[in-house]
Design an enzyme around this catalytic site. Structure first.
Site, PDB file in Angstrom:
ATOM      1  N   GLY A  18       0.841  -1.189   0.000  1.00 43.79           N
ATOM      2  CA  GLY A  18       0.000   0.000   0.000  1.00 43.79           C
ATOM      3  C   GLY A  18       0.875   1.238   0.000  1.00 43.79           C
ATOM      4  O   GLY A  18       2.030   1.190   0.447  1.00 43.79           O
ATOM      5  N   GLN A  38       3.263   9.755   0.868  1.00 44.41           N
ATOM      6  CA  GLN A  38       4.524   9.002   0.970  1.00 44.41           C
ATOM      7  C   GLN A  38       5.431   9.206  -0.230  1.00 44.41           C
ATOM      8  O   GLN A  38       6.592   8.793  -0.199  1.00 44.41           O
ATOM      9  CB  GLN A  38       4.246   7.512   1.145  1.00 44.41           C
ATOM     10  N   CYS A  43       5.729  -0.273   7.230  1.00 45.97           N
ATOM     11  CA  CYS A  43       5.421   0.929   6.452  1.00 45.97           C
ATOM     12  C   CYS A  43       6.655   1.281   5.625  1.00 45.97           C
ATOM     13  O   CYS A  43       7.763   1.277   6.159  1.00 45.97           O
ATOM     14  CB  CYS A  43       5.081   2.081   7.396  1.00 45.97           C
ATOM     15  N   LEU A  44       6.457   1.584   4.339  1.00 43.64           N
ATOM     16  CA  LEU A  44       7.607   1.909   3.481  1.00 43.64           C
ATOM     17  C   LEU A  44       8.340   3.160   3.973  1.00 43.64           C
ATOM     18  O   LEU A  44       9.523   3.331   3.678  1.00 43.64           O
ATOM     19  CB  LEU A  44       7.170   2.103   2.028  1.00 43.64           C
ATOM     20  N   HIS A  47      -4.358   1.564   7.204  1.00 44.58           N
ATOM     21  CA  HIS A  47      -3.004   2.108   7.378  1.00 44.58           C
ATOM     22  C   HIS A  47      -2.784   3.279   6.414  1.00 44.58           C
ATOM     23  O   HIS A  47      -2.304   4.341   6.818  1.00 44.58           O
ATOM     24  CB  HIS A  47      -1.970   0.994   7.124  1.00 44.58           C
ATOM     25  N   GLU A  48      -3.154   3.086   5.140  1.00 47.31           N
ATOM     26  CA  GLU A  48      -2.936   4.147   4.151  1.00 47.31           C
ATOM     27  C   GLU A  48      -3.836   5.350   4.442  1.00 47.31           C
ATOM     28  O   GLU A  48      -3.439   6.495   4.236  1.00 47.31           O
ATOM     29  CB  GLU A  48      -3.167   3.633   2.731  1.00 47.31           C
ATOM     30  N   HIS A  98      -2.328   7.764   6.750  1.00 45.60           N
ATOM     31  CA  HIS A  98      -1.386   8.694   6.112  1.00 45.60           C
ATOM     32  C   HIS A  98      -2.094   9.949   5.602  1.00 45.60           C
ATOM     33  O   HIS A  98      -1.493  11.025   5.572  1.00 45.60           O
ATOM     34  CB  HIS A  98      -0.684   8.023   4.933  1.00 45.60           C
TER      35      HIS A  98
HETATM   36 ZN    ZN Z   1       2.695   3.640   5.826  1.00 43.67          ZN
END
Ligand code: ZN
Length: 180
Positions: A57, A62, A102-103, A144-145, A148
């Protein structure tokens, strides 16, 4: 800045994932006023970055574009693509705790409690309203996204023990960050 101005200002050919503690990750993202070709191009580039970085995701913030757009592929299959414009949760049920990464926080994984079932309303890339019922891992990825989109990060969801356990890794990310 409007969402269109933010997208126009982005270097779409050279997107890369921004890491904690980049301040763009803390912004409350701007709703998309229109869903035009530029939004489609941004979503396509985000999917490329997400698959290349082996994520499931990615939110636009991000890649430094602070608008309410997210992409996901919970099965990490190129054919399984979720793109949500201006998503919101309209129903939720149950709780589940699972390990999550998380990236923007490379190498950090921790258990996070989230809703087990969510119903999302959003627009698709044609600008049409969609409604999705998600459960388990897919529900988790989208929640999660969506965090953000409001500038909420993994570190805010961690318990005290997890924060302590990842203190060194978090400090390292802060030390590595060359901001401005
Ligand atoms: Zn994340």
């Amino acid at each position: 800045m409007s969402s269109a101005e933010k997208i126009a200002a982005a270097d779409l050919a050279n997107l890369s994932v921004v890491r904690y503690p980049d301040p763009r990750l803390r912004e409350v993202c701007t709703p998309l006023e229109v869903v035009d070709e530029a939004v489609g191009v941004l979503a396509e580039r985000m999917l490329e970055v997400m698959f290349a970085d082996r994520g499931v995701g990615l939110a636009a913030a991000q890649v430094g574009v602070t608008v309410r757009l997210l992409v996901a592929s919970p099965s990490f299959d190129e054919g399984d693509r979720i793109v949500l414009v201006n998503p919101r949760i309209v129903a939720e049920d149950g709780w589940e705790e699972m390990e999550e990464g998380c990236l923007s926080f490379p190498q950090i994984f921790c258990k996070i409690k989230r809703r087990k079932i969510v119903t999302i309303e959003a627009l698709d890339l044609a600008g049409q309203p969609i409604r999705e019922d998600l459960e388990g891992f897919a529900a988790r990825v989208v929640q999660h996204e969506m965090d953000h989109l409001d500038g909420r990060l993994l570190v805010d969801r961690m318990g005290q023990l997890a924060k302590l356990a990842h203190r060194q890794a978090l400090k390292q990310l802060e030390a590595d960050f060359v901001g401005g």
